[in-house]
Write an enzyme that holds these catalytic residues in place. Structure first.
Site, PDB file in Angstrom:
ATOM      1  CG  HIS A   1      -0.174  -0.070   2.532  1.00 47.97           C
ATOM      2  ND1 HIS A   1       0.278   1.039   3.199  1.00 47.97           N
ATOM      3  CD2 HIS A   1       0.206  -1.149   3.271  1.00 47.97           C
ATOM      4  CE1 HIS A   1       0.890   0.672   4.311  1.00 47.97           C
ATOM      5  NE2 HIS A   1       0.861  -0.650   4.369  1.00 47.97           N
ATOM      6  CG  ASP A   2      -0.459   4.268   1.308  1.00 47.02           C
ATOM      7  OD1 ASP A   2      -1.290   5.046   0.815  1.00 47.02           O
ATOM      8  OD2 ASP A   2      -0.722   3.507   2.267  1.00 47.02           O
TER       9      ASP A   2
ATOM     10  N   GLY B   1       5.181  -1.101   2.534  1.00 46.94           N
ATOM     11  CA  GLY B   1       4.373   0.076   2.284  1.00 46.94           C
ATOM     12  C   GLY B   1       5.149   1.380   2.247  1.00 46.94           C
TER      13      GLY B   1
END
Length: 267
Positions: free
Chosen positions: A118-119, A136
């Site tokens: 994520h991200d 992440g």
């Protein structure tokens, strides 16, 4: 061209000439650009935004929810740019409240079994070789390459045009234009071969080499080295990118391997 035994939710938005092979599942909040091919047994989940002329090979899972206990179901996305190839069993998680999205740029190659958490922000023309595992919030600059079986710590930054050797554990930031090799990961010289392939002149490459000689070989700490570089080297895109990257690094950059100058990053 949609093959039998494929499930595409009526809410998904696919360009007319997208090809989807059998046994693939596409969820409702998905957008796929023209000319893209989706192989068999792919799962494309809510929040996926896939560009034009991409190739997604069998077994990939795109835009699954983050593997982050802080995630509370917020509406986020995973973007994949035009002409990017996602090989077998790659997983790309969508963003959290931090950046709201995970991004892979255009003309990238993400090889089999890699994971992008994520991200993350992956630039353009990047390569993640087989089984690269990216935690992440990682930022990866344009034209950077990570060789196979490498793992990247969360919040790390990888500079543009850098090369990270196979089997690496990336826990510090990797500045632009360099090779990072060995264990623990250390400065291994300038990525001169990659720069030549991308049209950099010998003058530009030599300038980058001279800058990194100051940073890694003169026994200066980070602040002293950056001050020297700014005073003694003419302003250029390469100089300014190197200085900005190192100055903004929160995790610290990879060190030089043993010997004189090995502790230059200690402030």
């Amino acid at each position: 061209m949609i093959q039998p035994h494929t499930y595409i939710h009526p809410g998904a938005k696919l360009a007319e000439n997208v090809k989807v092979d059998p046994f693939t599942v596409i969820h409702p909040d998905v957008v796929i650009g023209e000319g893209t091919w989706i192989g068999s047994n792919v799962t494309i989940m809510d929040g996926a935004r896939i560009g034009k002329n991409c190739r997604i090979f069998p077994g990939a899972v795109i835009s699954a929810i983050p593997q982050d206990l802080k995630f509370e179901g917020e509406n986020t996305i995973a973007e994949i740019g035009d002409n990017t190839t996602i090989r077998e069993f790659v997983t790309v998680n969508r963003g959290t409240n931090d950046r709201r999205k995970t991004t892979i740029g255009h003309d990238c190659l993400i090889m089999a079994y890699s994971h992008i958490a994520h991200d993350c922000i992956i630039g353009n023309h990047c390569i993640l070789s087989n089984n690269t595992q990216m935690a992440g919030h990682v930022i990866m600059g344009d034209w950077a390459i990570i060789a196979g079986m490498s793992a990247v710590h969360q919040f790390s930054k990888i500079g543009a045009h850098s090369y990270i050797g196979g089997g690496s554990l990336v826990s510090k930031d990797v500045p632009p234009y360099i090779k990072a090799i060995r264990q623990p990961l250390t400065y291994g010289g300038v990525n001169s071969v990659g720069l030549k392939r991308r049209g950099y002149s010998m003058g530009q490459i030599n300038e980058v080499l001279d800058i990194y000689r100051v940073i890694y070989n003169q026994g200066l700490n980070t602040s002293q080295a950056l001050e020297y570089v700014e005073q003694e080297f003419r302003a250029s895109d390469e100089r300014d990118e190197i200085v900005s990257f190192i100055r903004e690094s929160e995790r610290g950059i990879v060190k030089r391997s043993g010997g004189k100058g090995s502790a230059i990053l200690e402030e």
